[in-house]
Design an enzyme around this catalytic site. Structure first.
Site, PDB file in Angstrom:
ATOM      1  N   ASP A 203       6.487  12.308  -5.008  1.00 28.49           N
ATOM      2  CA  ASP A 203       6.595  10.864  -5.244  1.00 28.49           C
ATOM      3  C   ASP A 203       8.039  10.424  -5.478  1.00 28.49           C
ATOM      4  O   ASP A 203       8.341   9.240  -5.458  1.00 28.49           O
ATOM      5  CB  ASP A 203       5.718  10.475  -6.440  1.00 28.49           C
ATOM      6  CG  ASP A 203       5.478   8.973  -6.526  1.00 28.49           C
ATOM      7  OD1 ASP A 203       5.424   8.322  -5.468  1.00 28.49           O
ATOM      8  OD2 ASP A 203       5.355   8.448  -7.645  1.00 28.49           O
ATOM      9  N   SER A 227       4.077   2.451  -6.288  1.00 30.64           N
ATOM     10  CA  SER A 227       3.271   3.204  -5.327  1.00 30.64           C
ATOM     11  C   SER A 227       1.864   2.618  -5.296  1.00 30.64           C
ATOM     12  O   SER A 227       1.277   2.352  -6.342  1.00 30.64           O
ATOM     13  CB  SER A 227       3.200   4.683  -5.728  1.00 30.64           C
ATOM     14  OG  SER A 227       4.489   5.249  -5.774  1.00 30.64           O
ATOM     15  N   GLN A 277       2.919   7.602   2.171  1.00 32.77           N
ATOM     16  CA  GLN A 277       2.715   6.690   1.051  1.00 32.77           C
ATOM     17  C   GLN A 277       2.931   5.251   1.492  1.00 32.77           C
ATOM     18  O   GLN A 277       3.806   4.975   2.319  1.00 32.77           O
ATOM     19  CB  GLN A 277       3.692   7.018  -0.082  1.00 32.77           C
ATOM     20  CG  GLN A 277       3.541   6.142  -1.310  1.00 32.77           C
ATOM     21  CD  GLN A 277       4.552   6.505  -2.399  1.00 32.77           C
ATOM     22  OE1 GLN A 277       5.616   5.906  -2.472  1.00 32.77           O
ATOM     23  NE2 GLN A 277       4.228   7.489  -3.223  1.00 32.77           N
TER      24      GLN A 277
END
Length: 288
Positions: A203, A227, A277
């Site tokens: 991430d 996110s 993502q």
């Protein structure tokens, strides 16, 4: 092993509460919300503890709302299916009586099959690019106080960008970047632990890739970033405490959302994991 890595491992070592129910803590580093990679890593730990003899090969997660770092996170695992080759799990993270995160994960027993992969980019090796200390020195004066404290402290994941130029000017560039990453200390444990550490690290910097196209940075106070979802696929065994090249790009952004994707290569050229993502990238009208 560094203190920061020890803290990361303690965060990933969830407390069992009941059958398929676990409790995780957040590091007290002054963040206003829980880091997304932490929740992904902890949720994968929870799912792994309900599966035997099979390694995770993919996970798909949604961030539902911001987590509160001041209170524990409860992880509830649902054993969806155990087949002959695959096991499927669903994990829900709960705080203050509501779901903040949900994840599906699939596990596969090892078996042979057709094999091919894309070629690793030809880039300078980790020892031939500036260290993280150089990156910190380059960025430190631009960071808000909470990020400045984080970057000045010891961190569990070491990162070395192949090219520092994007940090030196707000010039608009092709939305891609490559970063060498590894755990900041040796890790014991089996492949499951290394998968969880990589899930945590995946991430970092990914959503930032979309901002390269606009000459912006993640600590820009006029932007709201978060996110929205995260997917990760594990292809081959690897060690998260050895250098991995994180190759990232962002094919598109629009409607206040940016799509980013990445691949992880071991130094021997093996493609070991891939990620994707979508994140919120919203202009703060109150700050413009």
């Amino acid at each position: 092993m560094s203190t920061a890595v020890e803290q990361l491992l303690s965060i990933l070592d969830l407390e069992p509460l009941e059958h398929d129910l676990y409790r995780g803590l957040s590091p007290q580093v002054g963040w206003q919300r829980v880091f997304g990679g932490q929740v992904i890593g902890q949720a994968l730990v929870a799912a792994q503890r309900t599966v035997e003899g099979r390694a995770a090969h993919s996970l798909h997660a949604y961030f539902l709302c911001a987590g509160d770092p001041a209170v524990p996170i409860i992880y509830e695992v649902d054993r969806i299916r155990d087949g002959k080759s695959f096991s499927t799990r669903r994990v829900v993270a709960i705080q203050h009586g509501r779901a903040i995160f949900s994840m599906g994960a699939s596990f596969h027993r090892e078996e042979p099959g057709l094999s091919h992969q894309m070629t690793m980019p030809d880039v300078p090796q980790p020892d031939d690019v500036p260290s993280e200390a150089v990156l910190t020195e380059t960025l430190i004066d631009r960071l808000p106080p909470q990020l400045k404290a984080y970057w000045q402290a010891e961190r569990p994941i070491e990162m070395r960008p192949v090219d520092l130029s994007r940090y030196l000017s707000p010039k608009k560039r092709e939305p891609s970047q490559m970063i060498w990453i590894r755990a900041n200390g040796k890790l014991a444990g089996d492949q499951a632990l290394h998968q969880c550490v990589l899930a945590y690290a995946s991430d970092f910097t990914l959503l930032d890739t979309a901002l390269v196209a606009h000459g912006r940075f993640v600590f820009d106070p006029t932007l709201m970033l978060a996110s929205l979802d995260h997917a990760l696929w594990f292809h081959q065994p690897f060690r998260a405490d050895e250098w991995l090249l994180y190759v990232q790009d962002s094919p598109i952004s629009g409607s206040a959302r940016a799509f980013c994707r990445g691949t992880f290569f071991a130094r021997d050229g093996r493609l070991v994991a891939s990620t994707a993502q979508e994140g919120l990238v919203r202009e703060r009208s109150d700050r413009i």
